[in-house]
Design a protein around this motif. Structure first.
Motif, PDB file in Angstrom:
ATOM      1  N   ARG A  94       9.434  -7.302 -15.633  1.00  0.00           N
ATOM      2  CA  ARG A  94       9.391  -8.762 -15.694  1.00  0.00           C
ATOM      3  C   ARG A  94       9.303  -9.368 -14.290  1.00  0.00           C
ATOM      4  N   SER A  95       9.776  -8.635 -13.291  1.00  0.00           N
ATOM      5  CA  SER A  95       9.704  -9.090 -11.902  1.00  0.00           C
ATOM      6  C   SER A  95       8.434  -8.619 -11.212  1.00  0.00           C
ATOM      7  N   PHE A  96       8.069  -7.355 -11.418  1.00  0.00           N
ATOM      8  CA  PHE A  96       6.953  -6.731 -10.701  1.00  0.00           C
ATOM      9  C   PHE A  96       5.626  -6.829 -11.444  1.00  0.00           C
ATOM     10  N   GLY A  97       5.649  -7.117 -12.744  1.00  0.00           N
ATOM     11  CA  GLY A  97       4.440  -7.067 -13.556  1.00  0.00           C
ATOM     12  C   GLY A  97       4.095  -5.639 -13.909  1.00  0.00           C
ATOM     13  N   PHE A  98       2.884  -5.419 -14.396  1.00  0.00           N
ATOM     14  CA  PHE A  98       2.424  -4.048 -14.640  1.00  0.00           C
ATOM     15  C   PHE A  98       2.262  -3.351 -13.297  1.00  0.00           C
ATOM     16  N   SER A  99       2.615  -2.084 -13.266  1.00  0.00           N
ATOM     17  CA  SER A  99       2.550  -1.355 -11.990  1.00  0.00           C
ATOM     18  C   SER A  99       1.128  -1.288 -11.447  1.00  0.00           C
ATOM     19  N   SER A 100       0.132  -1.275 -12.331  1.00  0.00           N
ATOM     20  CA  SER A 100      -1.259  -1.243 -11.877  1.00  0.00           C
ATOM     21  C   SER A 100      -1.647  -2.518 -11.135  1.00  0.00           C
ATOM     22  N   ASP A 101      -0.872  -3.597 -11.293  1.00  0.00           N
ATOM     23  CA  ASP A 101      -1.128  -4.822 -10.532  1.00  0.00           C
ATOM     24  C   ASP A 101      -0.963  -4.584  -9.034  1.00  0.00           C
ATOM     25  N   HIS A 102      -0.271  -3.493  -8.679  1.00  0.00           N
ATOM     26  CA  HIS A 102       0.032  -3.217  -7.274  1.00  0.00           C
ATOM     27  C   HIS A 102      -0.869  -2.140  -6.668  1.00  0.00           C
ATOM     28  N   VAL A 103      -1.909  -1.738  -7.405  1.00  0.00           N
ATOM     29  CA  VAL A 103      -2.861  -0.764  -6.856  1.00  0.00           C
ATOM     30  C   VAL A 103      -3.795  -1.472  -5.880  1.00  0.00           C
ATOM     31  N   ARG A 104      -3.942  -0.897  -4.694  1.00  0.00           N
ATOM     32  CA  ARG A 104      -4.896  -1.413  -3.700  1.00  0.00           C
ATOM     33  C   ARG A 104      -6.251  -0.724  -3.827  1.00  0.00           C
ATOM     34  N   SER A 105      -6.241   0.588  -4.097  1.00  0.00           N
ATOM     35  CA  SER A 105      -7.515   1.310  -4.212  1.00  0.00           C
ATOM     36  C   SER A 105      -7.296   2.655  -4.883  1.00  0.00           C
ATOM     37  N   PHE A 106      -8.367   3.168  -5.490  1.00  0.00           N
ATOM     38  CA  PHE A 106      -8.413   4.525  -6.025  1.00  0.00           C
ATOM     39  C   PHE A 106      -9.459   5.318  -5.240  1.00  0.00           C
ATOM     40  N   GLU A 107      -9.166   6.566  -4.946  1.00  0.00           N
ATOM     41  CA  GLU A 107     -10.169   7.507  -4.472  1.00  0.00           C
ATOM     42  C   GLU A 107     -10.518   8.387  -5.665  1.00  0.00           C
ATOM     43  N   VAL A 108     -11.767   8.327  -6.089  1.00  0.00           N
ATOM     44  CA  VAL A 108     -12.157   8.945  -7.349  1.00  0.00           C
ATOM     45  C   VAL A 108     -13.509   9.614  -7.194  1.00  0.00           C
ATOM     46  N   VAL A 109     -13.709  10.698  -7.933  1.00  0.00           N
ATOM     47  CA  VAL A 109     -15.001  11.381  -7.986  1.00  0.00           C
ATOM     48  C   VAL A 109     -15.591  11.099  -9.356  1.00  0.00           C
ATOM     49  N   THR A 110     -16.738  10.419  -9.392  1.00  0.00           N
ATOM     50  CA  THR A 110     -17.402  10.155 -10.659  1.00  0.00           C
ATOM     51  C   THR A 110     -18.649  11.020 -10.766  1.00  0.00           C
ATOM     52  N   ALA A 111     -19.128  11.182 -11.986  1.00  0.00           N
ATOM     53  CA  ALA A 111     -20.312  12.010 -12.204  1.00  0.00           C
ATOM     54  C   ALA A 111     -21.550  11.397 -11.569  1.00  0.00           C
TER      55      ALA A 111
ATOM     56  N   ILE B 228     -15.950   8.379  -4.171  1.00  0.00           N
ATOM     57  CA  ILE B 228     -16.011   6.988  -3.737  1.00  0.00           C
ATOM     58  C   ILE B 228     -14.598   6.418  -3.673  1.00  0.00           C
ATOM     59  N   THR B 229     -14.450   5.331  -2.924  1.00  0.00           N
ATOM     60  CA  THR B 229     -13.212   4.560  -2.915  1.00  0.00           C
ATOM     61  C   THR B 229     -13.458   3.275  -3.673  1.00  0.00           C
ATOM     62  N   VAL B 230     -12.583   2.990  -4.606  1.00  0.00           N
ATOM     63  CA  VAL B 230     -12.755   1.871  -5.528  1.00  0.00           C
ATOM     64  C   VAL B 230     -11.662   0.841  -5.268  1.00  0.00           C
ATOM     65  N   SER B 231     -12.067  -0.391  -5.022  1.00  0.00           N
ATOM     66  CA  SER B 231     -11.108  -1.467  -4.789  1.00  0.00           C
ATOM     67  C   SER B 231     -11.714  -2.765  -5.300  1.00  0.00           C
ATOM     68  N   CYS B 232     -11.010  -3.882  -5.071  1.00  0.00           N
ATOM     69  CA  CYS B 232     -11.549  -5.164  -5.522  1.00  0.00           C
ATOM     70  C   CYS B 232     -12.809  -5.540  -4.746  1.00  0.00           C
ATOM     71  N   ASP B 233     -13.007  -4.930  -3.560  1.00  0.00           N
ATOM     72  CA  ASP B 233     -14.178  -5.236  -2.741  1.00  0.00           C
ATOM     73  C   ASP B 233     -15.312  -4.232  -2.908  1.00  0.00           C
ATOM     74  N   THR B 234     -14.992  -3.023  -3.300  1.00  0.00           N
ATOM     75  CA  THR B 234     -16.011  -1.986  -3.489  1.00  0.00           C
ATOM     76  C   THR B 234     -15.934  -1.474  -4.922  1.00  0.00           C
ATOM     77  N   HIS B 235     -17.044  -1.498  -5.630  1.00  0.00           N
ATOM     78  CA  HIS B 235     -17.088  -1.118  -7.039  1.00  0.00           C
ATOM     79  C   HIS B 235     -16.077  -1.920  -7.864  1.00  0.00           C
ATOM     80  N   PRO B 236     -16.155  -3.255  -7.808  1.00  0.00           N
ATOM     81  CA  PRO B 236     -15.136  -4.076  -8.488  1.00  0.00           C
ATOM     82  C   PRO B 236     -15.076  -3.870  -9.997  1.00  0.00           C
TER      83      PRO B 236
END
Length: 447
Positions: free
Chosen positions: A146-163, A168-176
């Motif tokens: 109730r104070s922090f919200g969903f924990s995913s609200d606090h993600v800044r970026s993911f480093e992920v390998v897609t097919a 790639i690095t995924v954030s609100c600025d790259t691969h939104p």
């Protein structure tokens, strides 16, 4: 060329098959009730191993399953190829930026400890033994939600390998679009190798539990229904009807007993928290009261969830409301006087920050304000179907009070087969499918 040869020729460091040393550890998870026995496992030692394995899978059109800690696995995995991320377990805290970069093989425990060393709090779940990445991909509801919200609200970026894209690095600025999908969309986008999260400036909180006897269940749950939604956003609480086994690990006041456990976590001072607890404590005389000032590093003690691997049989539902009718349905079907092999019937009260999106994301069930979770007792002598039936009976008895979209991280084998899919609204599902197809056009990642 065999799958094993293809992985090895691509330079993957460790490839395992059943019977190899290390295979059992590579496929091990928390839920012992679900078989995990792939024909071949890439035991990734580096992010490069992950990229190589995904490249091979894409070239050969083979499906590839990423193995997490196994708390939420819904079905068996027999045969095929899998990738274990257990060795990617590094945690790097940047105290000045208030962030942590976390390897995909980590559970929350080392993250919480590393952050606490700098006087910071990690937005973890109620059990720090849960894997970080799977938890965040599903949104994540922690003890201070109730104070922090969903924990995913606090993600800044993911480093992920897609097919389609490779590493790639995924954030609100790259691969939104992909960033939107990975914060709540759960699976099918790629293999995460690391995630960077925001840490929070709370070296300590007010937290603990208030336990009541079984004979007070109706009074306490009725009082809770009126009390919990009115608490300030700085406080998060939940209530569980627990059937404890006889165990020397438990306090004598709880060992072998059926009890009501009210969990309490607050950013407020101890004095303010004590004032908040007055109406709840007035409902009955507590057996045990542990609420006090708590170092954030001990946040897992509030819910005191089991940490040893076990066969899990559980189900969930988001409730429309928590009124006397709902309370009566819960008590009649899963109360402490009901003769069913249940270990816990829990209601988490959300609201507050969980209702607000800091940025658009794919969290389904965000309108949930009360979350019902039912767990069957992990009794080895009891048939799996009997345990599942016990959990389902509580869900069925409360069905008239369910919202259409459950929270995906809590969906279990006791839920209806389509419960996982219904964790998102139709418009969310359509967009998620579009994002998955864009980054995994051949559908190699098992969903």
């Amino acid at each position: 060329m065999s799958t094993i040869d293809a992985f090895r020729r691509a330079g993957v460091s460790v490839v395992l098959v059943p019977g190899d040393a290390g295979y059992a550890d590579a496929v091990a998870g928390f839920d012992l009730g679900v078989e995990v026995a792939p024909s071949v496992v890439v035991d990734a030692q580096t992010a490069t191993d992950v990229a190589s394995a995904v490249s091979v899978a894409a070239e050969q059109g083979m499906q590839l399953t990423a193995l997490g800690s196994g708390h939420g696995r819904l079905g068996p995995l027999t045969g095929g190829a899998a990738i274990s991320l257990r060795e990617l377990d590094k945690v790097e805290v940047d105290a000045s930026a208030r962030t942590a970069r976390i390897g995909a093989g980590c559970t929350w425990s080392p993250v919480v400890a590393s952050a606490a060393a700098h006087g910071l709090a990690a937005p973890c779940g109620s059990s720090p033994t849960v894997g970080v990445v799977g938890y965040l991909l599903g949104g994540g509801v922690g003890p201070l939600a109730r104070s922090f919200g969903f924990s995913s609200d606090h993600v800044r970026s993911f480093e992920v390998v897609t097919a389609a894209d490779g590493p790639i690095t995924v954030s609100c600025d790259t691969h939104p679009d992909l960033f939107w999908a990975m914060r709540g969309g759960k699976i099918g986008f790629g293999v995460v190798t690391a995630v960077t999260i925001e840490l929070l400036p709370y070296p300590e909180i007010t937290g603990g539990g208030v336990y009541f006897g079984a004979d007070a269940a109706a009074d306490v749950l009725g009082a809770y229904a009126a009390w919990a939604p009115a608490l300030p956003e700085s406080t998060t609480t939940s209530i569980a009807l627990l059937r404890f086994p006889d165990s020397p690990a438990l306090p004598p006041a709880l060992s072998g007993k059926h009890v009501v456990h009210v969990r309490f976590a607050s950013l407020d001072t101890l004095d303010a928290a004590q004032s908040q607890l007055v109406p709840l404590r007035a409902a009955a005389t507590p057996l045990l009261d542990t609420v006090g000032v708590l170092p954030y590093a001990q946040v897992g003690s509030i819910h005191a969830d089991p940490t040893a691997p076990m066969a899990v049989a559980n189900g969930t539902a988001s409730l429309t409301t928590l009124d006397h009718v709902t309370v009566d349905a819960v008590l009649a079907s899963g109360g402490l006087d009901v003769d069913l092999p249940l270990s816990a019937v829990e209601i988490r009260t959300l609201g507050g920050a969980t209702l607000r999106e800091s940025d658009p994301d794919a969290v389904g069930g965000r309108p949930t304000q009360h979350l019902l979770n039912v767990y069957a007792a992990p009794v080895p002598s009891l048939p799996d179907e009997a345990r599942l039936a016990a959990a389902r009976s509580v869900l069925a008895a409360t069905a008239a009070h369910h919202l259409p979209n459950p929270l995906v991280n809590f969906v279990g084998r006791a839920n209806a087969p389509r419960a996982f899919e219904t964790s998102w609204r139709d418009d969310q599902k359509t967009r998620l499918d579009d994002v998955r197809h864009a980054h995994d056009p051949a559908g190699i990642f098992v969903t």
